[in-house]
Design a protein around this motif. Structure first.
Motif, PDB file in Angstrom:
ATOM      1  N   TYR A  62      82.809 -44.099   4.967  1.00 42.29           N
ATOM      2  CA  TYR A  62      81.857 -44.066   3.722  1.00 42.29           C
ATOM      3  C   TYR A  62      82.878 -43.278   2.748  1.00 42.29           C
ATOM      4  O   TYR A  62      83.122 -43.941   1.537  1.00 42.29           O
ATOM      5  N   GLU A 110      68.816 -47.513   3.328  1.00 40.45           N
ATOM      6  CA  GLU A 110      69.960 -47.851   3.800  1.00 40.45           C
ATOM      7  C   GLU A 110      71.101 -47.454   3.466  1.00 40.45           C
ATOM      8  O   GLU A 110      70.980 -47.284   2.360  1.00 40.45           O
ATOM      9  N   SER A 160      76.500 -50.258   0.200  1.00 37.93           N
ATOM     10  CA  SER A 160      77.703 -51.360   0.774  1.00 37.93           C
ATOM     11  C   SER A 160      78.639 -50.724  -0.193  1.00 37.93           C
ATOM     12  O   SER A 160      78.967 -50.394  -1.354  1.00 37.93           O
ATOM     13  N   GLU A 209      83.961 -52.797   5.811  1.00 39.82           N
ATOM     14  CA  GLU A 209      82.304 -52.136   5.752  1.00 39.82           C
ATOM     15  C   GLU A 209      80.943 -52.321   6.959  1.00 39.82           C
ATOM     16  O   GLU A 209      80.590 -51.384   7.401  1.00 39.82           O
ATOM     17  N   ASN A 210      82.282 -52.914   8.491  1.00 38.85           N
ATOM     18  CA  ASN A 210      81.118 -53.468   9.215  1.00 38.85           C
ATOM     19  C   ASN A 210      81.327 -51.753  10.309  1.00 38.85           C
ATOM     20  O   ASN A 210      80.444 -51.934  10.871  1.00 38.85           O
ATOM     21  N   LEU A 255      78.788 -50.023   8.655  1.00 42.52           N
ATOM     22  CA  LEU A 255      77.138 -49.690   9.146  1.00 42.52           C
ATOM     23  C   LEU A 255      77.214 -50.116  10.421  1.00 42.52           C
ATOM     24  O   LEU A 255      76.142 -49.432  10.795  1.00 42.52           O
ATOM     25  N   GLN A 256      78.324 -50.084  11.062  1.00 42.83           N
ATOM     26  CA  GLN A 256      77.290 -50.175  12.768  1.00 42.83           C
ATOM     27  C   GLN A 256      77.511 -48.168  12.902  1.00 42.83           C
ATOM     28  O   GLN A 256      76.742 -47.965  13.510  1.00 42.83           O
ATOM     29  N   THR A 306      77.064 -46.205  11.260  1.00 39.66           N
ATOM     30  CA  THR A 306      75.411 -45.041  10.606  1.00 39.66           C
ATOM     31  C   THR A 306      74.100 -45.695  10.523  1.00 39.66           C
ATOM     32  O   THR A 306      73.840 -45.840   9.884  1.00 39.66           O
ATOM     33  N   SER A 307      74.691 -46.712  11.531  1.00 37.90           N
ATOM     34  CA  SER A 307      72.841 -47.424  11.907  1.00 37.90           C
ATOM     35  C   SER A 307      71.762 -46.189  12.259  1.00 37.90           C
ATOM     36  O   SER A 307      71.636 -45.092  12.509  1.00 37.90           O
ATOM     37  N   LYS A 324      78.083 -60.557   8.166  1.00 37.72           N
ATOM     38  CA  LYS A 324      77.995 -58.753   7.829  1.00 37.72           C
ATOM     39  C   LYS A 324      77.152 -58.467   8.891  1.00 37.72           C
ATOM     40  O   LYS A 324      76.345 -58.526   9.044  1.00 37.72           O
TER      41      LYS A 324
END
Length: 662
Positions: A201, A226, A229, A242-243, A246-247, A249-250, A280
């Protein structure tokens, strides 16, 4: 620690490199191996704390197990006068935090390259069951060649303002802290994956996702808020990239990547056009958190009993007039309670039964689906992943995991092997071997070095590679051979005594040597070599000049032989950069061509007592204006001559050379 102090009788301290919460780092010079190293010295105020010493020693023990080009090597562990110290590889460069600040925005491909190296290092650590616990840009070093190296394994600095601690547990810097660590749980491999997601990120946005005035406020955001983005920050970032953030940092560890290898595989194709329309990423547990909670049978029965008791109590204490007035309300309440009970019991009896999730790993997709259906489970989406252990089109794992208790009709996500993870070979010709080998080894490729002499390519530079550019290979089963320049070829000079002039010229041409001839009366056969310089057995490099003395035959006994005068003539040969003799060579076996330097090929013809213009006296190559010395043997009263030829054209000549003319 003062400069010039010799630690352990071996490491001379040069300067301070930085100070941390637990240790100070110094640049030192290894007096035995004559190399620069970095020395990490436990702070004096902590040297009496046994827990701190144990953590410090754990770093050395942990790091010595890890061998990877992207992990800082630990060379030595020691103690002197109560001071604990580690001796490590010195990485000349900067940490990733400073690199981001200096180079942001960083191209997406470079971001992926940096993360791939970091993931490779963490994967090796996890394979040794070592969890870093404190992954952050400050613990990732970037050397001058762009190679990323992770440091501080087995130790977590827990004394700064931006850190949290708990008893017997060291938690990493709060900006990169996983939610489970923030709650006080133990760190796992998936905690490292969360930190890697935060680092990705920061590489994409130049900042961390959560900020606050205190460490506690930031930690709360990690398990309540959350992740912002990255595409809102930069809309050009592909959704697939980006995915990955996101995955990784779930909030729930089970929603993150199963392993660092899985994250690296997903990241490798994040810029692929085939993933341009990817939706997404939404964690599986995001839906589960919003489900309505339903009372069980006992809770419903308790509610009914309480309602009945309350009703009787009301009937006894209410006045008759009021009871009649609200009788219809009591009946309505009873009916509603009865309906609630009936509905609750119906739900309880009709709810899905719980089954044990079968283990379908290693099965084909069809076999796995049949086994899941037999257990009244619903085979869901299929996700392809590379695997070196599971055959292609066979199941790697499932979500939920095998043996987990799940409800019937639950959708099961299947992860199916796409075969071994393949990597694309780049063009390493022209790069230094150290850099090229580090890049390949970071991808898991076995690299073999093969040296080859070259007068045109710098020493240590890759000249050829066995794998072609763009070729996709299985790094576990393929060895890439890099042919590396060893500089000019060396050879052992042959014994030329007794050889004829023609034989010597042929040998010199074959071995790329320059040769000059002298003549002397001797009993040896006329035209054969009687001496040479350097001597036979000498080690020479290509392009060297050797001098050979040839026999003129026996010296005449009478004095009627004309007197021969020996003298030398110096000639300046000009270099022509536009000459057609400038060459460019290409290697058909390599993926790229290599050009040689511009040179002129020169032939020298001599006319004197021992030579005539019918044969070449000397041939040489020049890359600049060059002065040569030509020896002459001319009878008294006569003259000699020379011609200098380049590309078949005479550029210099003199047909009246005497001892006194030059």
């Amino acid at each position: 620690m003062r400069p010039n102090y010799v630690l352990g009788g071996r490491y001379r301290i040069t300067q301070s490199l930085g100070e941390g919460g637990m240790a100070n780092v110094y640049l030192a010079h290894d007096l035995i191996l004559d190399r620069d190293v970095s020395v990490k010295l436990l702070r004096l105020d902590l040297r009496d704390d046994p827990h701190t010493i144990k953590r410090f020693q754990r770093e050395g023990l942990a790091a010595t197990e890890l061998v990877n080009p992207n992990i800082v090597s630990v060379y030595d562990v020691g103690e002197e006068n109560g001071m604990q110290y580690l001796v490590m590889e010195y990485v000349k460069g900067m940490d990733l935090k400073a690199y981001i600040q200096q180079h942001f925005p960083i191209p997406y491909q470079e971001v992926i390259n940096i993360m791939s190296q970091v993931l490779s290092a963490v994967q090796v650590a996890h394979e040794h069951n070592i969890i870093h616990r404190d992954l952050k840009p400050q613990n990732i070093l970037i050397d001058e060649n762009g190679v990323a190296k992770i440091t501080d394994f087995g130790i977590a600095v827990a004394m700064s303002e931006n850190s949290l601690t708990q008893t017997n547990t060291v938690l990493g810097s709060v900006h990169y802290l996983s939610p489970e660590q923030a709650r006080g749980d133990m760190a796992t491999k998936k905690s490292d994956i969360y930190s890697l997601g935060i680092i990705l990120y920061e590489l994409l946005t130049g900042t961390v996702p959560f900020k606050g005035e205190t460490a506690v406020s930031i930690a709360i955001k990690h398990f309540q808020s959350e992740i912002p983005s990255v595409r809102e920050f930069d809309p050009r970032i592909p959704q697939a990239l980006e995915n990955v953030v996101l995955q990784a940092t779930s909030k729930h560890p089970e929603d993150r990547y199963e392993s660092v290898e899985a994250m690296a595989t997903d990241l490798e194709t994040a810029l692929s056009p085939r993933r341009a329309s990817e939706p997404k990423f939404v964690p599986d547990n995001a839906v589960e958190e919003g489900e309505t909670k339903v009372l069980d049978k006992q809770a419903l029965q308790s509610t009914l009993n309480q309602a009945t008791t309350d009703q009787k109590s009301t009937e006894k204490t209410s006045k008759p007039k009021r009871r009649r007035k609200h009788r219809w309300l009591r009946w309505l309440t009873a009916i509603l309670i009865a309906l609630l009970l009936v509905g609750g019991l119906a739900f309880w009896l009709g709810r899905p039964k719980t089954v044990s999730m079968p283990d379908v790993s290693g099965l084909t997709l069809t076999q796995a689906e049949q086994k899941l259906t037999a257990q009244n489970l619903d085979p869901g989406t299929v996700t392809k992943r590379s695997s070196n252990q599971i055959k292609k089109n066979h199941v790697i794992a499932t979500n939920p995991k095998a043996l987990a208790k799940v409800k019937q009709n639950t959708k099961v996500k299947l992860y199916v092997s796409s075969g071994p993870k393949l990597i694309t070979i780049g063009n390493y010709v022209g790069q230094s071997y150290t850099r090229a080998a580090a890049v390949l080894k970071a991808k898991g490729v076995t690299v073999k070095r093969q040296n080859q002499s070259s007068s045109e390519v710098a020493i240590g530079t890759v000249m050829q590679q066995s794998a072609t550019v763009g070729q996709r290979i299985n790094p576990k089963k393929t060895t890439v051979t890099l042919t590396v320049s060893a500089g000019q070829r060396e050879l052992t000079l042959a014994d030329l005594v007794g050889k004829t002039k023609t034989q010597i010229q042929s040998y010199a041409s074959r071995e790329s040597l320059n040769v000059s001839f002298n003549y002397k009366y001797a009993d040896n056969k006329k035209g054969t070599a009687i001496s040479q310089s350097p001597a036979a057995g000498s080690i020479l490099t290509e392009g060297s000049t050797i001098s050979v003395t040839l026999s003129r035959g026996k010296k005449p006994a009478t004095d009627t032989t004309p007197k021969v005068e020996d003298f030398n003539v110096s000639v300046n040969i000009p270099f022509d950069a536009t000459s057609s003799s400038s060459t460019s060579s290409s290697d058909d076996t390599s993926s790229a061509s290599t050009s040689s330097s511009d040179v002129n090929t020169i032939q020298i013809y001599v006319r004197d007592q021992d030579h005539d213009y019918s044969t070449v006296y000397k041939q040489l190559t020049i890359a600049q204006d060059t002065q040569v010395t030509i020896p002459f043997a001319v009878e008294s009263g006569k003259s000699g001559g020379y011609k200098i030829v380049r590309d078949g054209k005479v550029i210099l000549s003199d047909n009246n050379v005497t001892k006194n003319s030059h």
